[in-house]
Structure formats: structure tokens, C-alpha cells
Design a protein around this motif. Structure first.
Motif: not given
Ligand SMILES: *[C@@H]1O[C@H](CO)[C@@H](O)[C@H](O)[C@H]1NC(C)=O
Ligand SMILES: *[C@@H]1O[C@H](CO)[C@@H](O)[C@H](O)[C@H]1NC(C)=O
Ligand SMILES: *[C@@H]1O[C@H](CO)[C@@H](O)[C@H](O)[C@H]1NC(C)=O
Ligand SMILES: *[C@@H]1O[C@H](CO)[C@@H](O)[C@H](O)[C@H]1NC(C)=O
Ligand SMILES: *[C@@H]1O[C@H](CO)[C@@H](O)[C@H](O)[C@H]1NC(C)=O
Length: 280
Positions: A33, A140, A160, A162, A255
Motif C-alpha cells: 500500500r 469490519e 475484524t 484492522n 490487526l
Molecule cells: C487488513 O487491512 C489490510 C490493508 O487494507 C488488508 O490488506 C488486509 O487484507 C486486511 N485484513 C483483513 C483480515 O481484513
């Protein structure tokens, strides 16, 4: 030229080994990213208190949401029903363009499959209520600094939180090689890595945040770039704080990973995760 900030893993592992209820922040993420579509929200760098008490004081001073005298949004403004002083039930998704700061005497329930997204680096999503916070299945929550504080906090299956690659500003000198353009990894709990054999320093970004080890609340840092004009390294991991005065039940994902960088940019370091509960 992919140099990942391995040391951030060590940092988090050390924190976990101390048994302070800290979960590892990871330095790896599956996707690069490195675009500029996220505006950078100004966020103070670490309070940097020398001891644990000092770090906690720095943290309190820094909580962005304390700038708001009232909630930044009502339950209805989040397309929810009820209020934060009773029970607010959110059953449709929201995309926010600024901090969400919520305080109340009630409870929050986010229904299954809802997304609450603030795709702005360093964006705060803070909910602090006396009752409970229940995050439904497949929900999410995406932002730079996510903080949930309640009597009971529940993250249901496949939900999640994140903060990956959504860090606000990390301290200076921590992003990739301290000088020159070698696309090294970002630092955090340890130095970022460098994969350039001729690099006489052999390391990437600087170390920081050890003074906050018992209460980690610092962003990951960016990877270095091979170009002076363009930032090819990605962004560091954000911060998550989950506090339950009574029960914490986590059956989802939390995360704070760094991005991965690119062929021309170093990897980013992970951010911070604090989980604090009476009963986990
Ligand atoms: C968390 O966010 C990242 C960056 O946007 C993304 O690449 C990743 O897939 C996400 N992970 C989950 C488990 O949603
Ligand atoms: C919730 O209650 C507090 C006092 O306990 C009050 O200050 C606040 O305005 C109330 N908020 C709402 C959204 O009703
Ligand atoms: C609430 O829902 C409406 C209609 O679906 C949508 O236009 C609006 O953006 C939503 N509010 C938020 C904060 O996302
Ligand atoms: C939540 O509110 C309580 C009471 O005002 C305060 O002690 C606590 O520090 C707050 N938590 C966060 C994460 O702001
Ligand atoms: C928290 O969870 C416990 C156990 O399920 C329950 O007894 C208690 O009433 C809950 N507290 C709140 C504020 O919901």
C-alpha cells in the motif's frame, strides 16, 4: 529490495513475554500500500514518558477524542437506532471521513456484516461506554487508532478490527534508512532491516517506543523509498486498544500490521495492540 521490519515482531514478542496482556503486533502484511489516497491526519508523536507511569500520562494527554466536548456523532448519524446512553444498534455500514469519538452510559451493538471504515491514516475510532460493546460476526472496523472501552467487549466470530498500514505519524528517523535512499524497513521495537549488502550501516529505521513497552500505544513507521520524490515504502501499522472492565471475549481478528512496501520501497513496521481485561 524488500526489507521488512522484522524487529517489530521481536518487540511485540518481548511485550507478550512480560505477561502484560499485550498481543504481538506483526510486521508483515499481505499487500503493498503505497499510494497517496489517504490524507495524513496530524497526530502527536509518542508522549515518550521515561517510565510506565509517564507513558500512561502521555497516552491520556494524547487521546484525540478528549478534544471533543460532545460525541463526534450520534447513534443516528451512524445510521444506528437508539442512543449511546441506552443501547445503540448499528445495522448498516458507514464510511467516515474523520474521527469517531463516542462516550455514553449505554451499550453499542454492531450487527453482523456491518463495516465501519475510516480510511484516513491516523483516524480515531473511539468508543467508551459504561455498558457493553458487541461486534457482530463478519463486522469490519477499519481505522488508524481503534479504541474500545466498556464493561464487556465481545468480538464475535470472523469480526475484524484492522489498523493495518493506517498509522499516523511515527517519530522522525524511524522510516527506512535514516539517511540516503535505500528502501530499508521501518523501525519500531528494533531497527528496520536493510537488504543492501554494501550498506555500511546495514540497518533501516530507528528504534522507538521501548519506554512504552508495558502500555504500547505507538504507530508503526513507514518503509524507506528508493526515490527522493516519491514515497515507495508503505505505511506503518496503527494502534488498537481493547479494554474491558469485566469480560473480554475475542473470537475475531485484531490487526496492526505494517504494509509490505514494493520493489522500490522498504517494508513497514507493525503498530501496537493493547488488550486489557479482568476476564479474557
Ligand atoms: C487488513 O487491512 C489490510 C490493508 O487494507 C488488508 O490488506 C488486509 O487484507 C486486511 N485484513 C483483513 C483480515 O481484513
Ligand atoms: C448521556 O448522558 C450524559 C450524562 O450522563 C450526558 O452528558 C450526555 O449528553 C448524554 N448523551 C446523550 C447522547 O444523550
Ligand atoms: C447512512 O445511510 C445513508 C443512506 O444509506 C448514507 O447515504 C450515509 O452515508 C450513511 N451514513 C454514514 C455515516 O455512513
Ligand atoms: C474511558 O472513560 C473512562 C471514564 O471516563 C476513563 O477512565 C478511561 O480512561 C476511558 N478510556 C479510554 C480508552 O479513553
Ligand atoms: C457483562 O457480562 C457479564 C457476564 O455475561 C454479565 O453478567 C454482566 O451483566 C455484563 N455487564 C454488562 C454491563 O453488560
Amino acid at each position: 529490495m524488500r526489507c521488512v521490519a522484522w524487529w517489530a515482531v521481536l518487540f511485540a514478542a518481548l511485550g507478550a513475554a512480560r505477561g502484560d496482556g499485550i498481543l504481538p503486533a506483526l510486521a508483515l502484511a499481505p499487500e503493498p500500500r503505497h499510494n497517496d489516497r489517504f490524507a495524513l491526519a496530524p497526530v502527536e508523536a509518542d508522549g515518550g514518558g521515561g517510565d510506565v507511569g509517564g507513558a500512561a500520562a502521555g497516552l491520556r494527554g494524547e487521546l484525540q477524542c478528549q478534544m471533543y466536548s460532545a460525541n463526534s456523532r450520534t447513534c443516528e448519524e451512524l445510521n444506528g437506532s437508539g442512543s449511546f446512553n441506552t443501547t445503540c444498534v448499528i445495522s448498516s455500514s458507514s464510511s467516515l471521513d474523520g474521527d469517531l469519538c463516542v462516550y455514553g452510559d449505554g451499550s453499542l451493538e454492531i450487527r453482523p456484516h456491518v463495516k465501519i471504515i475510516c480510511p484516513v491514516r491516523g483516524c480515531y475510532l473511539t468508543v467508551n461506554v459504561s455498558g457493553s460493546i458487541t461486534i457482530g460476526e463478519h463486522v469490519e472496523v477499519i481505522g488508524g487508532s481503534v479504541s474500545f472501552d466498556a464493561a464487556n467487549v465481545t468480538l464475535n466470530h470472523h469480526s475484524t478490527i484492522n489498523t493495518t498500514a493506517l498509522a499516523g505519524e511515527a517519530p522522525p528517523q524511524t522510516s527506512g534508512t535514516p539517511h540516503s535512499l535505500e528502501a530499508a524497513g521501518g523501525g519500531h521495537g528494533g531497527r528496520g532491516a536493510s537488504c543492501k549488502v554494501s550498506n555500511d550501516i546495514n540497518w533501516g529505521g530507528d528504534v522507538y517506543a521501548w519506554s512504552m513497552l508495558a502500555w504500547p500505544w505507538s504507530y508503526g513507521s513507514m518503509g524507506g523509498s528508493l526515490s527522493a520524490d516519491q514515497q515507495f515504502g508503505g505505511y506503518g501499522g496503527g494502534r488498537v486498544m481493547l479494554r474491558a472492565r469485566d469480560f473480554m471475549n475475542i473470537d475475531g481478528h485484531v490487526l496492526a500490521e505494517g504494509g509490505v512496501g514494493s520493489l522500490k520501497g522498504g517494508g513497514e513496521s507493525g503498530g501496537s495492540i493493547i488488550i486489557h481485561a479482568l476476564k479474557l
